[in-house]
Each structure stands twice: as structure tokens, then as C-alpha cells.
Scaffold this motif. Structure first.
Motif, PDB file in Angstrom:
ATOM      1  N   VAL A  53      -3.794  27.521  20.614  1.00 22.05           N
ATOM      2  CA  VAL A  53      -2.977  27.099  19.485  1.00 22.05           C
ATOM      3  C   VAL A  53      -3.124  28.113  18.357  1.00 22.05           C
ATOM      4  O   VAL A  53      -4.234  28.455  17.961  1.00 22.05           O
ATOM      5  CB  VAL A  53      -3.404  25.703  18.974  1.00 22.05           C
ATOM      6  N   ASP A  54      -1.987  28.581  17.838  1.00 18.79           N
ATOM      7  CA  ASP A  54      -1.957  29.462  16.671  1.00 18.79           C
ATOM      8  C   ASP A  54      -1.292  28.703  15.540  1.00 18.79           C
ATOM      9  O   ASP A  54      -0.098  28.413  15.609  1.00 18.79           O
ATOM     10  CB  ASP A  54      -1.159  30.735  16.973  1.00 18.79           C
ATOM     11  N   ILE A  55      -2.065  28.364  14.511  1.00 20.36           N
ATOM     12  CA  ILE A  55      -1.493  27.727  13.324  1.00 20.36           C
ATOM     13  C   ILE A  55      -1.485  28.762  12.217  1.00 20.36           C
ATOM     14  O   ILE A  55      -2.496  29.421  11.964  1.00 20.36           O
ATOM     15  CB  ILE A  55      -2.254  26.446  12.904  1.00 20.36           C
ATOM     16  N   ILE A  56      -0.338  28.948  11.610  1.00 16.50           N
ATOM     17  CA  ILE A  56      -0.179  29.965  10.573  1.00 16.50           C
ATOM     18  C   ILE A  56       0.037  29.241   9.255  1.00 16.50           C
ATOM     19  O   ILE A  56       0.987  28.470   9.110  1.00 16.50           O
ATOM     20  CB  ILE A  56       0.989  30.904  10.907  1.00 16.50           C
ATOM     21  N   THR A  57      -0.859  29.480   8.310  1.00 19.05           N
ATOM     22  CA  THR A  57      -0.842  28.708   7.070  1.00 19.05           C
ATOM     23  C   THR A  57      -0.037  29.369   5.962  1.00 19.05           C
ATOM     24  O   THR A  57      -0.018  28.874   4.853  1.00 19.05           O
ATOM     25  CB  THR A  57      -2.277  28.437   6.585  1.00 19.05           C
ATOM     26  N   ASP A  58       0.630  30.481   6.272  1.00 18.71           N
ATOM     27  CA  ASP A  58       1.412  31.193   5.265  1.00 18.71           C
ATOM     28  C   ASP A  58       2.590  31.875   5.953  1.00 18.71           C
ATOM     29  O   ASP A  58       2.397  32.584   6.940  1.00 18.71           O
ATOM     30  CB  ASP A  58       0.515  32.225   4.577  1.00 18.71           C
ATOM     31  N   LYS A  59       3.794  31.660   5.446  1.00 14.93           N
ATOM     32  CA  LYS A  59       4.993  32.242   6.068  1.00 14.93           C
ATOM     33  C   LYS A  59       4.906  33.757   6.192  1.00 14.93           C
ATOM     34  O   LYS A  59       5.435  34.341   7.119  1.00 14.93           O
ATOM     35  CB  LYS A  59       6.241  31.875   5.274  1.00 14.93           C
ATOM     36  N   GLY A  60       4.248  34.405   5.262  1.00 17.65           N
ATOM     37  CA  GLY A  60       4.137  35.860   5.286  1.00 17.65           C
ATOM     38  C   GLY A  60       3.384  36.387   6.495  1.00 17.65           C
ATOM     39  O   GLY A  60       3.560  37.533   6.889  1.00 17.65           O
ATOM     40  N   LEU A  61       2.543  35.569   7.100  1.00 11.65           N
ATOM     41  CA  LEU A  61       1.776  35.979   8.271  1.00 11.65           C
ATOM     42  C   LEU A  61       2.529  35.736   9.577  1.00 11.65           C
ATOM     43  O   LEU A  61       2.185  36.303  10.605  1.00 11.65           O
ATOM     44  CB  LEU A  61       0.445  35.210   8.323  1.00 11.65           C
ATOM     45  N   PHE A  62       3.532  34.898   9.547  1.00  9.56           N
ATOM     46  CA  PHE A  62       4.212  34.491  10.778  1.00  9.56           C
ATOM     47  C   PHE A  62       4.775  35.673  11.564  1.00  9.56           C
ATOM     48  O   PHE A  62       4.553  35.794  12.768  1.00  9.56           O
ATOM     49  CB  PHE A  62       5.330  33.489  10.484  1.00  9.56           C
ATOM     50  N   GLY A  63       5.497  36.540  10.896  1.00  8.57           N
ATOM     51  CA  GLY A  63       6.132  37.673  11.577  1.00  8.57           C
ATOM     52  C   GLY A  63       5.127  38.574  12.257  1.00  8.57           C
ATOM     53  O   GLY A  63       5.360  39.050  13.372  1.00  8.57           O
ATOM     54  N   GLN A  64       3.992  38.819  11.610  1.00 14.08           N
ATOM     55  CA  GLN A  64       2.957  39.676  12.203  1.00 14.08           C
ATOM     56  C   GLN A  64       2.402  39.059  13.483  1.00 14.08           C
ATOM     57  O   GLN A  64       2.225  39.742  14.487  1.00 14.08           O
ATOM     58  CB  GLN A  64       1.815  39.912  11.214  1.00 14.08           C
ATOM     59  N   VAL A  65       2.127  37.767  13.452  1.00 17.81           N
ATOM     60  CA  VAL A  65       1.576  37.112  14.631  1.00 17.81           C
ATOM     61  C   VAL A  65       2.636  37.034  15.725  1.00 17.81           C
ATOM     62  O   VAL A  65       2.380  37.381  16.877  1.00 17.81           O
ATOM     63  CB  VAL A  65       1.029  35.707  14.287  1.00 17.81           C
ATOM     64  N   GLU A  66       3.817  36.602  15.377  1.00 15.79           N
ATOM     65  CA  GLU A  66       4.890  36.463  16.374  1.00 15.79           C
ATOM     66  C   GLU A  66       5.183  37.794  17.074  1.00 15.79           C
ATOM     67  O   GLU A  66       5.365  37.850  18.286  1.00 15.79           O
ATOM     68  CB  GLU A  66       6.154  35.931  15.712  1.00 15.79           C
ATOM     69  N   ALA A  67       5.185  38.891  16.316  1.00 13.13           N
ATOM     70  CA  ALA A  67       5.519  40.201  16.873  1.00 13.13           C
ATOM     71  C   ALA A  67       4.372  40.833  17.664  1.00 13.13           C
ATOM     72  O   ALA A  67       4.615  41.662  18.533  1.00 13.13           O
ATOM     73  CB  ALA A  67       5.942  41.149  15.751  1.00 13.13           C
TER      74      ALA A  67
END
Length: 169
Positions: A6-20
Motif C-alpha cells: 500500500v502506498d498512501i501519499i499525504t500530499d498531492k505534490g508527491l503523487f506524480g513522483q511516486v506514480e511515475a
């Protein structure tokens, strides 16, 4: 029941880095505004499965407003900052995750400096609460890869360097 990463991302700014950059990620579709929201999102995502790996992608306080270094580990979930001094405030809510962890399992605090200073005590408290190993670094993190050193806190209250931290490929 299969075990889940499970990857929970607590800030929208981090989402793109993790997704990519994390091809095997299981991204929880939420940006929690507080600890309760994070726990609710994880439980909803996991369903009847068990968590094998929980990666909490968050920010941590690294400096005071006047730019002095913040000496202790922590991580931020929306408007909540979890650190030794606030742990009891969030204990009951965090405890809701305990029964969702597989045995063995681990939690990776993938933000800046959660193990710094008394952050080791925070990590041990989380390990004891959840009954799993907790990984975190004393350093500011860049992008998605661990910046060494990385430490592991165990439910047995040990806190040791992790010679080869697990990366997220």
C-alpha cells in the motif's frame, strides 16, 4: 487473503513522483487531510486483505520558521504532524490499522528525517503499536529513493541501521 503493498501519499505534490517512478505501487486514491482520513483510506483500500508493506509518502518538518534545523523526526498527514510529543493524541486512530498488518510486515516512512533525534522513539512506538518493523531515515529525502542512513525500529524496541534498505522498483 493476499498480502498487499500500500502506498498512501499525504500530499498531492508527491503523487506524480511516486506514480511515475514506482511501477509496482498500489496507490491509495486519497490525499488525507488528517490521520483519521489516512487510516480510513488505507482500511477502505485494503478491504479483506492484509498489508505486507505500507509506504507512507509524506513530508516532515526539517526546519523552524526562522530556518534553524528542526532536531527531531516526524511526519505530516494533512494538517496533523505526528511526532513523539503528539503520538498519544493519534494513538487510538493509528491503532485501527493494527489488525490489517500481515505477519511479517513493514512500514516505510518515506518522508524527510523521521528517524532524526527523538524520531527513533516515535518509530519504536509505531513498531510496538502495529507489531511490525518501521523503516525511516535521519536525512532529508530526495525523490523516491532512500538517502542513507536508513534505520529499522522493531516491536521489540530495538533501533538499528538497516545496511541494505529495500528500494521501490
Amino acid at each position: 487473503m493476499p498480502d498487499t503493498i500500500v502506498d498512501i501519499i499525504t500530499d498531492k505534490g508527491l503523487f506524480g513522483q511516486v506514480e511515475a517512478n514506482v511501477p509496482k505501487s498500489s496507490l491509495v486514491p486519497a490525499y488525507p487531510m488528517n490521520v483519521k482520513g489516512m487510516v480510513d483510506a488505507i482500511i477502505s483500500f485494503v478491504g479483506n486483505n492484509k498489508i505486507k508493506v505500507l509506504r507512507i509518502w509524506s513530508h516532515g518538518w526539517t526546519h523552524y520558521a526562522d530556518e534553524r534545523d528542526y532536531p527531531n523526526g516526524n511526519f505530516t498527514v494533512g494538517t496533523n504532524n505526528i511526532r513523539v510529543e503528539t503520538f498519544e493524541q493519534f494513538r487510538k486512530e493509528l491503532d485501527r490499522l493494527t489488525s490489517y498488518f500481515a505477519k511479517p510486515a513493514r512500514v516505510e516512512l518515506r518522508g524527510c528525517s523521521p528517524a532524526k533525534g527523538n524520531g527513533k522513539d516515535l518509530m519504536v512506538k509505531l513498531a510496538q503499536l502495529w507489531g511490525v518493523d518501521i523503516h525511516g531515515s535521519t536525512e532529508k529525502q530526495e525523490l523516491i529513493f532512500w538517502k542513507l542512513p536508513v534505520y529499522v525500529a522493531t516491536p521489540g524496541a530495538t533501533f538499528n541501521p538497516l545496511p541494505r534498505p529495500i528500494e521501490v522498483y
